[in-house]
Design an enzyme around this catalytic site. Structure first.
Site, PDB file in Angstrom:
ATOM      1  N   LYS A  25       0.859  -1.186   0.000  1.00  0.00           N
ATOM      2  CA  LYS A  25       0.000   0.000   0.000  1.00  0.00           C
ATOM      3  C   LYS A  25       0.895   1.236   0.000  1.00  0.00           C
ATOM      4  O   LYS A  25       1.508   1.563   1.018  1.00  0.00           O
ATOM      5  CB  LYS A  25      -0.896  -0.002   1.232  1.00  0.00           C
ATOM      6  CG  LYS A  25      -1.936  -1.110   1.262  1.00  0.00           C
ATOM      7  CD  LYS A  25      -2.766  -1.015   2.527  1.00  0.00           C
ATOM      8  CE  LYS A  25      -3.765  -2.158   2.618  1.00  0.00           C
ATOM      9  NZ  LYS A  25      -4.840  -2.042   1.622  1.00  0.00           N
ATOM     10  N   ARG A  30      -9.843 -12.570   1.135  1.00  0.00           N
ATOM     11  CA  ARG A  30     -10.479 -13.787   0.614  1.00  0.00           C
ATOM     12  C   ARG A  30      -9.557 -14.984   0.753  1.00  0.00           C
ATOM     13  O   ARG A  30     -10.006 -16.113   0.888  1.00  0.00           O
ATOM     14  CB  ARG A  30     -10.884 -13.580  -0.844  1.00  0.00           C
ATOM     15  CG  ARG A  30      -9.733 -13.534  -1.827  1.00  0.00           C
ATOM     16  CD  ARG A  30     -10.048 -12.706  -3.042  1.00  0.00           C
ATOM     17  NE  ARG A  30     -10.151 -11.308  -2.699  1.00  0.00           N
ATOM     18  CZ  ARG A  30     -10.405 -10.356  -3.593  1.00  0.00           C
ATOM     19  NH1 ARG A  30     -10.578 -10.678  -4.845  1.00  0.00           N
ATOM     20  NH2 ARG A  30     -10.480  -9.107  -3.238  1.00  0.00           N
TER      21      ARG A  30
END
Length: 525
Positions: A276, A351
């Site tokens: 990020k 996920r």
């Protein structure tokens, strides 16, 4: 570690001198019920010299009341299309904060019932408790002399039965929220995975909730290979090693329903190899709030002890670290279900850590009574990107319904059964079409067959469905029923009966594939 909630007491006596001030939360002092008539006169006198009463929180000296003082925190209007019950919570937060500034240590919260919001008093109480929360690190630092900002919070109710029920529910809900805030809000070292496991074990030590912690690396790699891939880099640091925390509650009597919960618990999300950048990493210690919500829910269940209910939960506590041993894009990982997963973006770790646990839940569900499976994850950034920074409740339900109707979606290639998408970092992918956004609903398609539900929709949206936001294809499918008394209307819809018409109304785009359409074509609202 202290996990005790703020002490709460109920009273019907406005002049109870066990308290040192009253915090009144209501829409207008002119509409107070007869039981609160004594509070109306001083507020009318104040409004005679200050026409701004209701726009700001005020403190008024009222001889005879507890502490001789009254804090008035108005909710403002509560009948507009975009108003909801949170107006009472927000007003209570403001009122309690002003009471603390005034020096109150035993405030009495008074929030009379409202005709259109049957739970407004409970919501106001939860708002007040939110303002009184003291972070775990502060409680453990011994900087404060006690674990609470005030000695006691009083709740007013006209009848004993209502007052008793309010205290019971507020205590139970706040117990759950306390655990949720402690886990979700604490820094990435205080709530690293091993310490989360310790916290949860201590929390449920003497409760009806059973706790099991999986920490062995070989077990993680065998049972949850996708989770183990995310954990690979963090595993080299003992205090950051992954934990799978399993929880179970069985209520008394024959089980009639089983809830199965999987919570995303990324203790810190660097983005992994797809790091990020641009200053967006700050705050990523809150990427564990999905798992924190699971722990909080179990704490509420442990307090209320509902009968005929079984709850099975799991917290996937992993740190998404970046380093020489981190998992990377283009890796192929074989999941618990034997499906090959091609990693497209390591910032789509949610996920990855949940998929094998969800698979395990699916395996167990066949032996449970009336099972319902849920995953809980932090996707607030995607909600903002889907609906804009000022998204409102009536727009949110529409996008959720679109996700329900779209069902399960997978992307395929010649080398992998599933993909985590190439550009799915928290800041780049389209939120509605993000596999993790639809993850709550992709367990199976058969569960949709007989599903019906009720949504509350603003009348203007139902009268004039258009081809503009929010969700035109959804709005064009609802039946219109207009009650006379409320700006919100209940609308009942059958998902399966509307699915075909909805999909036919979708326009081509480039982001996800309905399972019953050509693989090289996709649709979106």
């Amino acid at each position: 570690m202290c996990t005790s909630v703020q002490p709460i007491q109920w009273t019907s006596d406005l002049r109870n001198q066990n308290f040192d001030g009253i915090v009144l939360v209501t829409q207008s002092h002119e509409s107070l019920p007869s039981e609160l008539e004594s509070l109306k006169a001083p507020l009318q006198d104040y409004s005679a010299v200050d026409s701004g009463l209701g726009e700001e929180v005020v403190v008024i000296k009222v001889p005879g009341l507890p502490g001789n003082r009254l804090v008035f925190a108005s909710t403002g209007p509560v009948n507009r299309d975009y108003d909801d019950i949170r107006r009472f919570s927000d007003a209570a937060v403001n009122g309690i904060q002003r009471a603390l500034k005034a020096g109150m240590q035993r405030p009495l919260l008074v929030c009379p019932p409202h005709a259109d919001y049957k739970n407004n008093t409970l919501v106001a109480a939860l708002g007040a408790l939110h303002a009184l929360y003291m972070p775990l690190e502060v409680r453990e630092s011994n900087v404060k002399k006690n674990d609470h900002k005030v000695c006691v919070l009083g709740l007013w109710a006209a009848e004993e039965a209502r007052g008793t029920k309010l205290v019971e529910l507020a205590n139970a809900l706040e117990n759950g929220r306390l655990a949720y805030r402690d886990i979700g809000g604490s820094d990435p070292e205080r709530m690293a995975a091993p310490r989360v496991a310790d916290y949860v074990q201590e929390l449920f030590k003497d409760s009806p909730v059973k706790v099991e912690v999986v920490s062995d690396l070989k077990t993680l790699e065998k049972e949850y290979p996708c989770l183990a891939a995310v954990n690979r880099c963090a595993n080299s640091v003992p205090r950051h090693q992954a934990r799978v925390v399993k929880l179970q509650y069985c209520g008394e009597g024959p089980i009639e329903k089983t809830l199965m919960l999987v919570g995303k618990g990324i203790t810190y999300d660097t983005g992994g190899a797809d790091i990020k950048a641009g200053g967006v990493m700050a705050g990523m210690h809150r990427d564990k709030c999905g798992a924190a919500a699971v722990a909080g829910f179990f704490q509420i269940v442990a307090q209320l002890k509902p009968q005929h209910l079984k709850v099975v939960g799991v917290m996937a506590m992993v740190r998404n670290s970046v380093g020489a041993d981190c998992y990377v894009a283009d890796e192929l990982v074989v999941s618990r279900a034997g499906r090959r997963v091609r990693v497209g973006n390591t910032d789509a770790e949610g996920r990855m850590v949940m998929v094998d646990l969800l698979c395990e839940m699916k395996e167990k569900a066949v032996n449970e009574v009336s099972p319902q499976l849920f995953t809980i994850a932090t996707l607030t950034g995607h909600a903002i990107r889907a609906m804009g920074p000022n998204y409102s409740p009536e727009r949110c339900w529409a996008i959720c319904l679109r996700c329900l109707l779209s069902g399960a979606r997978t992307m395929s290639s010649t080398r992998a059964s599933l993909s985590t998408r190439t550009s799915c970092s928290a800041t780049t992918c389209r939120p509605l079409l993000h596999l993790e956004d639809i993850r709550h609903l992709q367990l199976s398609s058969s569960w949709l067959q007989d599903l019906t539900s009720t949504a509350w929709i603003p009348k203007p949206l139902c009268r004039t469905p258009t081809l503009t936001s929010p969700g035109p294809a959804v709005l064009s499918q609802v039946y219109q029923q207009e009650p006379q008394s409320s700006p919100w209307q209940p609308t009942t819809y059958s998902l399966i009966s509307k699915q075909r018409n909805l999909v036919s109304a979708l326009k081509p785009c480039t982001n996800f594939f309905p399972s019953n359409y050509k693989r090289n074509t996709c649709y979106s609202t």
